[in-house]
Each structure stands twice: as C-alpha cells, then as structure tokens.
Design an enzyme around this catalytic site. Structure first.
Site, short mmCIF file in Angstrom:
data_model
loop_
_atom_site.label_atom_id
_atom_site.label_comp_id
_atom_site.label_asym_id
_atom_site.label_seq_id
_atom_site.Cartn_x
_atom_site.Cartn_y
_atom_site.Cartn_z
N ASP A 159 37.03 47.61 25.42
CA ASP A 159 37.18 49.05 25.13
C ASP A 159 38.10 49.25 23.93
O ASP A 159 38.76 48.32 23.48
CB ASP A 159 37.71 49.80 26.37
CG ASP A 159 39.10 49.36 26.79
OD1 ASP A 159 39.29 48.17 27.05
OD2 ASP A 159 40.01 50.21 26.87
N HIS A 468 31.33 41.54 27.38
CA HIS A 468 31.50 42.99 27.48
C HIS A 468 32.50 43.39 26.40
O HIS A 468 33.71 43.31 26.59
CB HIS A 468 32.01 43.37 28.88
CG HIS A 468 32.17 44.85 29.05
ND1 HIS A 468 31.12 45.68 29.39
CD2 HIS A 468 33.24 45.66 28.90
CE1 HIS A 468 31.55 46.93 29.44
NE2 HIS A 468 32.84 46.94 29.16
N ASP A 514 27.04 35.72 32.14
CA ASP A 514 27.09 36.05 30.72
C ASP A 514 26.18 37.25 30.47
O ASP A 514 25.09 37.12 29.91
CB ASP A 514 26.65 34.83 29.89
CG ASP A 514 26.80 35.11 28.39
OD1 ASP A 514 27.54 36.05 28.03
OD2 ASP A 514 26.15 34.39 27.60
N GLU A 523 34.35 40.43 30.36
CA GLU A 523 35.03 41.19 29.31
C GLU A 523 36.02 40.26 28.62
O GLU A 523 36.21 39.10 29.05
CB GLU A 523 35.76 42.41 29.90
CG GLU A 523 36.27 43.35 28.80
CD GLU A 523 36.75 44.73 29.28
OE1 GLU A 523 36.65 45.02 30.49
OE2 GLU A 523 37.21 45.50 28.43
O1 9MR Z 1 43.20 43.13 33.73
C1 9MR Z 1 43.04 44.28 34.56
C2 9MR Z 1 42.72 43.81 35.97
O2 9MR Z 1 43.83 43.11 36.51
C3 9MR Z 1 42.37 45.02 36.84
O3 9MR Z 1 41.90 44.56 38.09
C4 9MR Z 1 41.28 45.84 36.15
C5 9MR Z 1 40.88 47.09 36.94
O4 9MR Z 1 41.93 47.99 37.01
O5 9MR Z 1 41.70 46.23 34.86
C6 9MR Z 1 41.94 45.14 34.00
O6 9MR Z 1 42.31 45.61 32.74
C7 9MR Z 1 41.34 46.31 31.98
C8 9MR Z 1 42.01 47.60 31.52
O7 9MR Z 1 42.22 48.41 32.64
C9 9MR Z 1 41.19 48.33 30.45
N1 9MR Z 1 40.84 47.47 29.36
C10 9MR Z 1 40.13 46.26 29.78
C11 9MR Z 1 40.98 45.47 30.75
C12 9MR Z 1 40.29 44.15 31.13
O8 9MR Z 1 39.16 44.34 31.90
#
Ligand code: 9MR
Length: 544
Positions: A159, A468, A514, A523
């Site tokens: 994102d 992602h 993948d 991601e």
């Molecule tokens: O790394 C984060 C993980 O520990 C959480 O379970 C998840 C859901 O809240 O979010 C991950 O972080 C994401 C962040 O919220 C937004 N940008 C992408 C991050 C990686 O997926």
C-alpha cells in the site's frame, strides 16, 4: 543435464559461503544417496540422505542432504536419483553481496514523492506520486498547527501509506547495521540519485525516510501516527492513486518509536551532517518528553479509516528502546534510571512483533558497554545469549531448520528477527552454532522451505512473481519490483475470502501462495526487509 529442475529438492538458490554448513531438503524421497555435481558434469561428492523426523509443519516427508564438506568455489547442482537436478547454486565468498544491496535498493523503489528515473530504476522507472504537500488533518485529530506538507519517505508495503511505527522500527534495525558495521555500503554502491555525493548510499537512502519521519512531529513533541488515505487504494501506480491523504492520530507508540530511532539517527548522521544529527536528537528529546506526559495513548483507527493500524497497548518495549537510545546519545542519567529491568526476553512473533522494539535498544546498549553499569551489561548479555540458545535449539528441531514453529502474518520476518538475535549472540560470543543458525535462517528465506521459493523478489531461480504490491501490479513489467521480501507462510489465512486461493487445508508452512490478492501471505513490507538487510550485512562481514 536438462533445464528442468526438481521442485522436490529445496535449497538456498543463491548459494553458500565456502565454510558454511550446507544442506538441501528432499521431499518425499526414499532412503538413498545424493550427488553434488560441479559445472553440470563433475560428480564431486556422494552422500547418504538422512531422515528429518520433524515434518508436521511442512506437511510432507523430508530428508536432508548434507554437503558441508564441499568448500571449493564453483557452480553446483544436487542430483537425487528419481528426482533429478536441483536448481543451480554457487559456493563462494561474498555470496550475498548482490542480495544484500538489492534489499536496500528495494527501499529506493518504495520512495514516495519523486519520480524513479530509468537510469536508477531500470525498467521499473515510473512517474512521481504522492507529493504529500497538501495533506489534511483527519477530523479525529486535535489540531495544534497546520501541517499540510509531509513529503518524502517510503511507502510502507504493497500500500501507499506511511506509518510512523513502521517507519521508525525498520529504520532502527537499519541503523543498527550501520552502528555495528559502519562502512558496509559505499557511496555509489546502490545507483540511486544521491550516489557519488561523498556519503554512503545506505545513509542517503535511510535519510529519505528519516526526513519524512521528522515532518510528523507536532510542535508539542508528539508524533502523528500515520499519513494515509481513508481506505486502501486500487492496485494502480502511485501517480494514479490520488485519493486525499490525511494525518491521523497521535500516540505513545509512534512517539516513543520515533524517539528511539531519532536518538540513533543522531549518532548515525553525526559524522556526515552535524546540524541534521542535532536536529534529530532535539526531536527525540521532545518526543520523549511528550510520551512521559502522555504515557498511555493507544492508537485505534477512527471508524472511517480502514488502513493499517499498527496498534499496540503495551508501551514498555517502546519506552525501553527510547530510554536506551537517548541514554547512549546524551549520557543523561535520567534515561538510564528510567530503563525497566526486564531481562528475561521472550521471542514474540506474529502480531506481537512490536515487542521487538526492545531488542534494538538492548543491542545498542550492548554495543556501548563502556558507558553502562556492569550489572546491566551482564543482565542484557545473559538474556540475549539465553534467547539465542533457545532459537538455536528450536532451529535444530524443525522441518527446514528454521527458528520458528508458528507461522503468522510476516513469518519470514520472524525467521529473520530470530536470526538477528542469534547474530547478536554471535557478536557477544562467537559460537559456531549461532552463525549456523543465522545461515540456516537465510537458507530458509532463499529457498530451503516448504514452498521451494526464494522469497526475495528478483533473487534466486524461483522467486515470487505476483507479490501484493501496487507498483508491481500496476506497471507493465512482467517481473515485480526487485529486492522486496514476501511476508511468507501465514497459517491464519486472513485473506482467504478476498480472492486468494490457497491449497485445500494447507499445512502451516504451505499457507503461502504467489498470488497478487494475497495480502496476508505475499505482501512486502518495510519491517520485513529490515531484518533481512541486517542479516545479510552481518553474514557478509562475519561469514566469509
Ligand atoms: O505486519 C502487520 C501484521 O502484523 C498484522 O497482522 C496485519 C493486520 O493488521 O498488518 C500488518 O501490517 C500491514 C499494515 O497494517 C499496512 N501495510 C501493510 C502491512 C503488511 O501487511
């Protein structure tokens, strides 16, 4: 030899240092032998496969081929009768140099607010997006001044948002590598716009993020939590993702993480830019003072904001990190007096990863033995060594000798954070098993794992093609942006109802695909690249 490689022989697709422990894993094989073949023709070694009794997490039967005896530089494959040839790999000194630099160059590709020119970005060049010069305060914020300009920084992940918790935590780990191995990246090594300016490209790249973090501090010292759209944008290129961005929240976690990281930045940048270093230190002190007055402000997304929360309700680890770094940078006793005395460290993977903030502080203190009380040094040292021993022991009893046995969101970073801790163990006491633990974790990341992928885009023979990642999805280049680490297996499958198609009832280690929609397994993210960069840098220095 054909060009077909067996998917049932898993190994480090990049390769091994000459002196390293070296293994491959063979899936569903009978008892028998394996060969090591050099330059596609010479059989240089024949060994027996041994059974690995730990295969529940992988969910398929595993045997191990140990070829540590091969130390000669060269290009090799493993051959297993009935299976065929493995992917090729190399044995040589500095085997991870390109992957190490690639993991840092990955950050350049995440830069917000500037065009990536072809001469630096190659086929991943793109127009600028997100100037962040007209950011609004979200209505939930108590506005004490008008910030409308908050440029630069890296996109967090797939994102395009920018989050202080997950800017400063990775910066802290990146800074740690610089503290411990100061000249590890030369000026010009990364081919970025600042190359050949007389400063290490590493510091130039890190400063791009630090510059942004500094803009997120309010006049009262507190840090806003994030700069974000209300909801995640579509899978389009940065310049086409133009929804209004907001500054949202202010809280204790963001403020203390910033304090820790900015106090480190003071020491990191002091040698190249005294004024900037001083600015970072003053900002760190102000942030700390705000957190003392506001020790318990948890961030929670307002109802109309659905982007990353990076929530935390326990700020002890953040206080530890801030106190540690501020003490080292100022030698003001008040920070030392405020350090909590928690010396029984726990490894807390998955959603509890914010507890790792503490470790950066611990490692910085251990590196500054001469200014801390002996008893503190001894306690921290004992704690780190005990934890490193636990991780080594766990790694000796798992499917692919990885140091974790619970696969949650970002599990690859848990493997690498464990490796980072074993690396600190090795720095304190150079026991071969610590180094072996770090190497085995790296083997896991580069292909010795249940999915047979090297999880770093662009590095290895079989690497993720559909991460992602909005830029990789939105451009018309076949390969994803290189140098970015896929999150890894995640047995919680949170994205199973959002277009991700997992195999039926996947084992924990096979809970990875993948596929572009798989934000929970495939991601990429800043705090996953940071321990990878650390570990590869450490190995390049300690393992040759
Ligand atoms: O790394 C984060 C993980 O520990 C959480 O379970 C998840 C859901 O809240 O979010 C991950 O972080 C994401 C962040 O919220 C937004 N940008 C992408 C991050 C990686 O997926």
């Amino acid at each position: 030899m054909t060009d077909e490689f067996s998917e049932e022989i898993r190994l480090n697709q990049i390769g091994y240092y000459p002196n390293a422990h070296k293994i491959a894993t063979i899936v569903n094989a009978e008892e028998g032998i394996f060969l090591v073949v050099k330059d596609s023709i010479d059989v240089v070694f024949t060994g027996a496969l041994s059974e690995n009794k730990n295969w529940e997490l992988a969910g398929e039967h595993l045997r191990t081929a140990d070829f540590s005896e091969i130390m000669k530089e060269g290009n090799y494959n493993i051959y297993v009768p009935g299976k065929g040839y493995s992917y090729p790999f190399e044995i040589k000194p500095n085997i991870y140099k390109e992957a190490f630099l690639g993991s840092i160059k990955g950050l350049y590709y995440q830069r917000a607010g500037m065009a990536l020119e072809e001469k630096y970005a190659g086929k991943w060049h793109r127009p600028a997006g997100h100037p962040d010069d007209s950011v609004l305060y979200h209505r939930s914020s108590k506005i004490s001044r008008e910030i409308v300009n908050s440029p630069k920084g890296w996109y967090d992940a797939g994102d395009y948002n920018k989050y202080i918790v997950n800017a400063t935590f990775p910066l802290g780990q990146f800074f740690l590598l610089h503290q411990q191995y100061p000249d590890i990246v030369k000026d010009g090594a990364l081919n970025i716009p600042e190359s050949n300016n007389g400063v290490s490209d590493y510091l130039d790249e890190l400063k791009y993020e630090m510059d942004w973090a500094l803009t997120m501090q309010d006049d009262d010292g507190g840090l806003y939590h994030k700069l974000t759209t209300l909801n995640f944008e579509g899978m389009v290129m940065p310049h086409l993702a133009t929804a209004q961005r907001y500054i949202v929240g202010k809280g204790t976690a963001a403020t203390l993480d910033f304090a820790g990281c900015a106090a480190q930045a003071y020491r990191v940048f002091d040698a190249i830019d005294k004024a900037y270093a001083h600015k970072c230190l003053e900002a760190a002190k102000m942030a700390y003072a705000w957190a003392q007055d506001n020790p318990n402000v948890a961030f929670v997304n307002p109802p109309d904001v659905s982007t990353g929360q990076y929530g935390d309700r326990d700020f002890k680890d953040e206080f530890f990190w801030a106190n540690a770094e501020l003490f080292i940078s100022t030698q003001d006793q008040k920070y030392l007096n405020n350090l909590d005395d928690a010396t029984s460290f726990k490894f807390r993977p998955g959603d509890n990863w914010t507890a790792f903030m503490r470790y950066t502080g611990v490692f910085s203190l251990l590196d500054n033995k001469e200014i801390i009380p002996e008893s503190l040094y001894n306690n921290l040292r004992t704690g780190v060594l005990r934890l490193a021993d636990e991780l080594v022991a766990r790694g000796n009893n798992t499917d692919y000798f990885q140091p974790i046995d619970d696969f949650q969101w970002g599990s690859n970073s848990d493997v690498l954070n464990a490796a980072l801790i074993m690396a600190q163990g090795y720095r304190l006491e150079p026991k071969p098993e610590y180094l072996k633990g770090v190497q085995q974790a790296t083997d896991y990341i580069f292909g010795n794992n249940a999915n047979g992928y090297s999880y770093l885009t662009g590095f290895g023979d079989k690497t993720p093609m559909f991460i992602h990642h909005r830029q990789s999805a939105g451009d018309d280049v076949e390969e994803p942006v290189p140098g970015l680490l896929s999150g890894g297996p995640n047995s919680r499958l949170q994205d199973a109802s959002s277009g991700t198609i997992y195999p039926e009832n996947p084992s924990p280690m096979k809970s990875w695909v993948d596929q572009e929609p798989s934000y929970a397994s495939n991601e990429i993210c800043l705090n996953w690249n940071s321990p990878l960069t650390y570990v590869l840098g450490f190995l390049e220095r300690e393992s040759n």
